[in-house]
Write a protein that holds these residues in place. Structure first.
Motif, PDB file in Angstrom:
ATOM      1  N   GLY A 585       0.797  -1.223   0.000  1.00 30.09           N
ATOM      2  CA  GLY A 585       0.000   0.000   0.000  1.00 30.09           C
ATOM      3  C   GLY A 585       0.826   1.268   0.000  1.00 30.09           C
ATOM      4  N   ASP A 586       2.152   1.188   0.254  1.00 30.04           N
ATOM      5  CA  ASP A 586       3.012   2.374   0.209  1.00 30.04           C
ATOM      6  C   ASP A 586       2.997   2.977  -1.188  1.00 30.04           C
ATOM      7  N   MET A 587       3.021   4.345  -1.246  1.00 29.84           N
ATOM      8  CA  MET A 587       3.144   5.062  -2.521  1.00 29.84           C
ATOM      9  C   MET A 587       4.545   5.656  -2.628  1.00 29.84           C
ATOM     10  N   ILE A 588       5.177   5.460  -3.791  1.00 34.28           N
ATOM     11  CA  ILE A 588       6.502   6.036  -4.067  1.00 34.28           C
ATOM     12  C   ILE A 588       6.360   6.991  -5.243  1.00 34.28           C
ATOM     13  N   ILE A 617      -0.381  13.936  -0.720  1.00 32.68           N
ATOM     14  CA  ILE A 617      -0.894  13.368   0.534  1.00 32.68           C
ATOM     15  C   ILE A 617      -2.413  13.198   0.450  1.00 32.68           C
ATOM     16  N   ALA A 618      -3.087  14.217  -0.091  1.00 35.41           N
ATOM     17  CA  ALA A 618      -4.544  14.210  -0.141  1.00 35.41           C
ATOM     18  C   ALA A 618      -5.086  13.089  -1.021  1.00 35.41           C
ATOM     19  N   ILE A 619      -4.359  12.747  -2.103  1.00 32.33           N
ATOM     20  CA  ILE A 619      -4.891  11.764  -3.062  1.00 32.33           C
ATOM     21  C   ILE A 619      -4.192  10.412  -2.971  1.00 32.33           C
ATOM     22  N   SER A 620      -3.258  10.244  -2.010  1.00 32.78           N
ATOM     23  CA  SER A 620      -2.407   9.052  -1.976  1.00 32.78           C
ATOM     24  C   SER A 620      -3.179   7.753  -1.766  1.00 32.78           C
ATOM     25  N   ASP A 621      -4.390   7.827  -1.161  1.00 35.87           N
ATOM     26  CA  ASP A 621      -5.135   6.596  -0.926  1.00 35.87           C
ATOM     27  C   ASP A 621      -6.035   6.221  -2.101  1.00 35.87           C
ATOM     28  N   LEU A 622      -6.068   7.068  -3.160  1.00 37.11           N
ATOM     29  CA  LEU A 622      -6.837   6.757  -4.361  1.00 37.11           C
ATOM     30  C   LEU A 622      -6.045   5.814  -5.258  1.00 37.11           C
TER      31      LEU A 622
END
Length: 655
Positions: A585-588, A617-622
């Motif tokens: 789930g980490d974003m790079i 940060i705001a869209i990282s879970d999309l």
């Protein structure tokens, strides 16, 4: 007060060389040049060549470099070691002022070695002082200190006041670079000023006053800072020391900008720009335009900020050479010149015609016939001119078409060499690529490959954009393929080191440094990441480009090494390896500076990294597809009707 590395280096280059780049006596210089024509003794010629180079390098660095190189060559030819030492120190000072710290260090170390061999304490002290200058210019105070202390010990033993003045100036600058050390800096600068006043050395006195004003300003005593730097500027102006005056003016402009006096800051910086232009310091002039852009942005002059940034970009590109675009501009200028010439010729004919009409009314039928004949000739001339213009327009259109076709073909070559975005989604469960060149071809590029069970990906920003940047990107992608796919190197830090060697060697950057201040300085800012087989670990190396990871809305920043892949005063320093353990789930994110540097919004300002980080940060879970669409839409909305400033590259990967 925060020091920019550019300003810090400028102050060093003026404060620590004892105004080496200032011709103090023009008549003396003229006499030396005349003497050189008649002097046949080799050792005397070496001294003359070195002195002429030293004195002329202020007004023309390239000419000074030429004379000092001649002095060194002759000294080495006859094995005159004292002449070699002096020439090496002169060349080291000039190379450092040209921004080539490696060449400067090479010459100063060579001079020190010979001075130690000859047990020449005076020469040892000067060489040590010069070497400390190079390290301080790189902010490597730990490496500079042993040389500085050795030079001070020898100078005190020899009672060499001249060198002690510079040593205390060095100490003052070193203290300025450390927090809460302003008082120590003031003590060091006052000691330097006292020694300079004791020798009635106005140049060194002005130098110490600039350092004092910087220290006063850091302590918040703005009135004292202003008085001190104004005294220094007045003194330097009376001495006609334009180079050193420009350094003082730039420091004063920085003070004015920090206090919100943007009009005064703008005037000072424009005057400094004119000085840099007149003495051929293209690199400093280029950087100055970026400083002006910041002043304009802070003062709300947004169009001027954009224009200044464009001027910075144009100068940057002109140093790497955009021959194709320059040729096109020359064709357009030729067409406009011919068009203007024809217009002037037509107006001149009209004036002649009016005079002929007036004369014909007075002279009668004979002149009337002559007037009609002139009208006929004029009509024929116009027809002939129109035919020539049509031919010229056709030639220009054909050449422009050829140029555009060539650039489009270069774009197809670049697209063929760069990887397909589908590779990302093949290796990762979720990924996106936002890639938008400013021109047809791009100086930004991305590259990826699988090797030895690992997956490597790079995001790079080459010098320039358009055709020159495209050439650099294609060449660099080929180098990456050779280093990783053929040689099997997968450690990112080692990859960047080998890539830097390839770039410097291929562009002959290490061997073509001469009197031309526009020497090749091409290279790239790049970040490269290596994922383990199961994507549980990542190894990184970054040159000027950071890498961000986001986990549960928390950002981890992997800061880059502050030097590019290419010729630079830190080119021998190793790249720093970085590592991190990844979780599902980490974003790079890997990116260039194009997104953050774009002007736009309601106030026409830069987007900036802070806002980019908040957006990610705001869209990282999309999902990455949604992130890519949102970022592209956000960029277009922010840019609005403004021109795109630079190439844009942003890669997002979810593990």
């Amino acid at each position: 007060m925060n020091f920019s590395s550019h300003r810090f280096f400028l102050v060093i280059s003026m404060l620590l060389f004892g105004f080496a780049l200032f011709a103090q006596d023009k008549e003396r210089l003229h006499r030396m040049v005349k003497s050189l024509e008649t002097t046949t003794n080799d050792t005397a010629r070496i001294r003359l060549l070195d002195d002429i180079g030293w004195d002329t390098s202020y007004s023309n660095l390239a000419v000074g470099l030429k004379y000092c190189n001649e002095a060194l060559a002759l000294a080495e030819k006859i094995n005159y070691e004292k002449g070699i030492i002096h020439a090496c120190n002169s060349l080291g000072a000039i190379y450092l002022d040209l921004g080539d710290g490696n060449k400067a260090l090479e010459h100063h170390l060579k001079g020190l070695k010979l001075a130690e061999k000859n047990k020449d304490l005076q020469a040892i002290s000067i060489s040590c002082m010069s070497i400390s200058n190079v390290y301080i210019s790189r902010k490597s105070n730990t490496e500079a200190l042993p040389y500085l202390l050795r030079s001070r010990m020898l100078s005190e033993e020899l009672r060499d006041t001249v060198n002690l003045i510079k040593i205390y100036g060095n100490l003052g600058l070193a203290y300025l670079h450390y927090p809460d050390s302003s008082e120590k800096a003031i003590i060091a600068f006052e000691k330097s000023l006292s020694l300079a006043n004791g020798r009635n050395d106005l140049n060194e006195s002005a130098t110490a006053m600039i350092g004092l004003s910087m220290a006063y300003n850091m302590m918040g005593d703005t009135a004292k800072a202003d008085r001190t730097i104004q005294r220094s500027m007045f003194l330097l102006d009376s001495l006609e020391n334009r180079y050193s005056l420009s350094i003082a003016m730039e420091e004063y402009a920085t003070m004015m900008s920090e206090r919100g006096n943007f009009a005064q800051a703008e005037k000072l910086l424009l005057d400094v720009q004119a000085i840099y232009k007149s003495i051929g310091m293209a690199e400093l002039e280029k950087d100055l335009w970026k400083g002006l852009a910041d002043v304009y942005e802070k003062s709300g002059q947004l169009q001027k900020a954009i224009d200044a940034l464009k001027r910075h970009s144009e100068l940057k590109d002109s140093l790497t050479g955009e021959n194709v675009l320059r040729h096109q501009r020359e064709l357009e200028t030729l067409y406009q010149t011919e068009k203007n010439a024809n217009t002037i010729a037509s107006l001149e004919k009209d004036a002649t015609l009016s005079k002929t009409i007036l004369t014909s009314l007075i002279g009668g039928c004979l002149l009337l016939l002559l007037f009609l004949f002139v009208l006929y000739n004029r009509s024929q001339l116009r027809k002939k001119t129109n035919v020539q213009l049509e031919k010229q327009n056709a030639i220009i259109a054909e050449k422009n078409k050829d140029i555009t076709d060539s650039i489009n073909y270069a774009c197809r070559i670049q697209e063929a060499i760069l990887p397909s975005p589908g590779i990302l989604k093949k290796h990762f469960k979720d990924a996106f690529l936002f890639y938008r060149p400013r021109d047809i071809v791009s100086g930004d590029f991305w590259w990826c490959t699988e090797k030895n069970g690992k997956f490597l990906i790079a995001a790079a920003d080459c010098t320039g954009h358009g055709v020159p940047g495209g050439f650099m990107s294609v060449m660099s992608a080929a180098f990456l393929s050779e280093i990783i796919n053929e040689k099997g190197v997968t450690d990112p830090a080692e990859v960047l080191t080998l890539l830097r060697q390839k770039v410097i060697s291929s562009l002959k950057q290490a061997h073509e440094q001469n009197a031309d201040t526009s020497e090749v300085k091409d290279g790239m800012d790049i970040s490269i990441a290596c994922f383990s087989a199961n994507n549980s670990k990542i190894d990184l190396a970054c040159a000027n480009n950071p890498v961000w990871t986001i986990r549960n809305k928390e950002v981890t920043v992997f800061n880059p090494d502050k030097f590019p892949v290419g010729i630079h005063h830190n080119e021998l320093m190793p790249f720093t390896p970085k590592h991190d353990e990844l979780q599902p789930g980490d974003m790079i994110y890997l990116f260039s500076d194009g997104y953050a540097d774009q002007f736009g919004g309601t106030e026409g300002k830069k987007f900036k990294y802070r806002q980019l980080k908040d957006e990610l940060i705001a869209i990282s879970d999309l999902s990455c597809d949604e992130q890519g669409k949102i970022l592209e839409q956000k960029f277009d909305e922010w840019r609005g009707t403004n021109e795109q400033v630079d190439d844009v590259l942003l890669i997002g990967i979810r593990v």
